[in-house]
Scaffold this motif. Sequence first.
Motif, PDB file in Angstrom:
ATOM      1  N   PRO A 106      25.445  -4.003 -23.732  1.00  0.00           N
ATOM      2  CA  PRO A 106      26.140  -5.167 -23.183  1.00  0.00           C
ATOM      3  C   PRO A 106      25.205  -6.368 -23.093  1.00  0.00           C
ATOM      4  O   PRO A 106      24.013  -6.216 -22.829  1.00  0.00           O
ATOM      5  N   GLY A 107      25.763  -7.566 -23.299  1.00  0.00           N
ATOM      6  CA  GLY A 107      24.937  -8.773 -23.187  1.00  0.00           C
ATOM      7  C   GLY A 107      24.578  -9.096 -21.762  1.00  0.00           C
ATOM      8  O   GLY A 107      23.511  -9.663 -21.485  1.00  0.00           O
ATOM      9  N   SER A 108      25.452  -8.773 -20.832  1.00  0.00           N
ATOM     10  CA  SER A 108      25.216  -9.009 -19.406  1.00  0.00           C
ATOM     11  C   SER A 108      25.698  -7.803 -18.623  1.00  0.00           C
ATOM     12  O   SER A 108      26.614  -7.098 -19.071  1.00  0.00           O
ATOM     13  N   ILE A 152      23.273 -14.240 -25.224  1.00  0.00           N
ATOM     14  CA  ILE A 152      23.405 -13.577 -23.918  1.00  0.00           C
ATOM     15  C   ILE A 152      22.731 -14.327 -22.775  1.00  0.00           C
ATOM     16  O   ILE A 152      22.819 -13.884 -21.628  1.00  0.00           O
ATOM     17  N   THR A 153      22.076 -15.445 -23.061  1.00  0.00           N
ATOM     18  CA  THR A 153      21.438 -16.222 -22.003  1.00  0.00           C
ATOM     19  C   THR A 153      22.464 -17.174 -21.395  1.00  0.00           C
ATOM     20  O   THR A 153      23.022 -18.031 -22.083  1.00  0.00           O
ATOM     21  N   HIS A 154      22.747 -16.989 -20.121  1.00  0.00           N
ATOM     22  CA  HIS A 154      23.727 -17.833 -19.434  1.00  0.00           C
ATOM     23  C   HIS A 154      23.069 -19.147 -19.009  1.00  0.00           C
ATOM     24  O   HIS A 154      22.004 -19.154 -18.413  1.00  0.00           O
ATOM     25  N   LYS A 155      23.747 -20.250 -19.302  1.00  0.00           N
ATOM     26  CA  LYS A 155      23.221 -21.566 -18.971  1.00  0.00           C
ATOM     27  C   LYS A 155      24.171 -22.276 -18.016  1.00  0.00           C
ATOM     28  O   LYS A 155      25.389 -22.088 -18.094  1.00  0.00           O
ATOM     29  N   TYR A 163      30.781 -18.444 -17.668  1.00  0.00           N
ATOM     30  CA  TYR A 163      30.464 -17.304 -16.804  1.00  0.00           C
ATOM     31  C   TYR A 163      29.099 -17.437 -16.130  1.00  0.00           C
ATOM     32  O   TYR A 163      28.558 -16.465 -15.617  1.00  0.00           O
ATOM     33  N   TYR A 164      28.596 -18.652 -16.101  1.00  0.00           N
ATOM     34  CA  TYR A 164      27.321 -18.850 -15.412  1.00  0.00           C
ATOM     35  C   TYR A 164      27.526 -18.748 -13.906  1.00  0.00           C
ATOM     36  O   TYR A 164      28.491 -19.280 -13.341  1.00  0.00           O
ATOM     37  N   MET A 165      26.605 -18.059 -13.269  1.00  0.00           N
ATOM     38  CA  MET A 165      26.519 -18.057 -11.815  1.00  0.00           C
ATOM     39  C   MET A 165      25.084 -17.728 -11.434  1.00  0.00           C
ATOM     40  O   MET A 165      24.300 -17.260 -12.279  1.00  0.00           O
ATOM     41  N   GLU A 166      24.725 -18.000 -10.222  1.00  0.00           N
ATOM     42  CA  GLU A 166      23.358 -17.727  -9.778  1.00  0.00           C
ATOM     43  C   GLU A 166      23.039 -16.244  -9.964  1.00  0.00           C
ATOM     44  O   GLU A 166      23.820 -15.375  -9.589  1.00  0.00           O
ATOM     45  N   GLY A 167      21.904 -15.958 -10.594  1.00  0.00           N
ATOM     46  CA  GLY A 167      21.500 -14.584 -10.847  1.00  0.00           C
ATOM     47  C   GLY A 167      21.997 -14.027 -12.165  1.00  0.00           C
ATOM     48  O   GLY A 167      21.750 -12.852 -12.475  1.00  0.00           O
TER      49      GLY A 167
END
Length: 283
Positions: free
Chosen positions: A162-164, A213-216, A221-225
């Motif tokens: 999974p990417g995240s 897979i890097t959330h920006k 779907y970006y959120m803290e953490g």
Amino acid sequence: MQELAPGGATERARAIYDYGDTAIFASSADPRFHMLLYVPPAAAEGRKVDLLVAVHGTGRTSALEFRDGFAEFGLYNDCAILCPIFPVNVRGDGARSGYKYIREGDIRYDEVVLAMVAEMAEKYGQDWSQFAMFGYSGGGHFTHRFAILHPEKLWAACIGAPGSVTLLDPDRDWWVGIRDLAEKFGRPFDAAALAKVPVQMVVGGLDLETWEITHKPGAAYYMEGANDAGATRPERLRSLQKSFEAAGVRVTFDEVPGVSHDRLKCLGPVKAFLTCTLKEMRA
């Protein structure tokens, strides 16, 4: 579900379209979503077979690859394969990733799958109150989150690259953690039930690209953490392993050497794991 046909034509059509490599069916519960299956000869003979639900990645084409890739496993292990298809743009907004996080607008993808399984269990006269689930990439997202929500439905969970990942962190909200699980999904986390599920995690040792897979900040779907579990897929899957094991889950971790993000090269360890799990379960 059958079109009218005279005499033996109906049985011939069933043999062609409903058994072996099946046609693509729309879900009766929500026809926006489709599925295709491999149904082994044992089911046609009226015998009990088990079920593996295999969930595609972002490109969706792996639904067909997984159906075909697991067909031999299904034939020799009396196990049907059900591959759901969650189309891109199902809500008309171009979105690709909603299913990975279980909920998208008013859609609950876990409930979509449960409805598909119930429909096909009735169609084939099977008891599929429990089934195994495998997913790779986007399907790996879905599989581990489904296991967190519905451990009682699974006799095995195979989580591929999974990417995240959603860690079993009671101090962070979904999807990074599970603090608000009951509020969001109406289901509290059941650690004891999850601990009963044989879990495999599989990833290529060279699956190291991070562009997808890097959330920006500002992303859907970006959120803290969002990136705290690690930079690469192997790192994030190791974090998930530690989180599951801390909750009492027994995890088999397979890092396939020399393999990048290649779903088909990761199927061998999954088939081996499922074969052993079936043997133990049936004994």
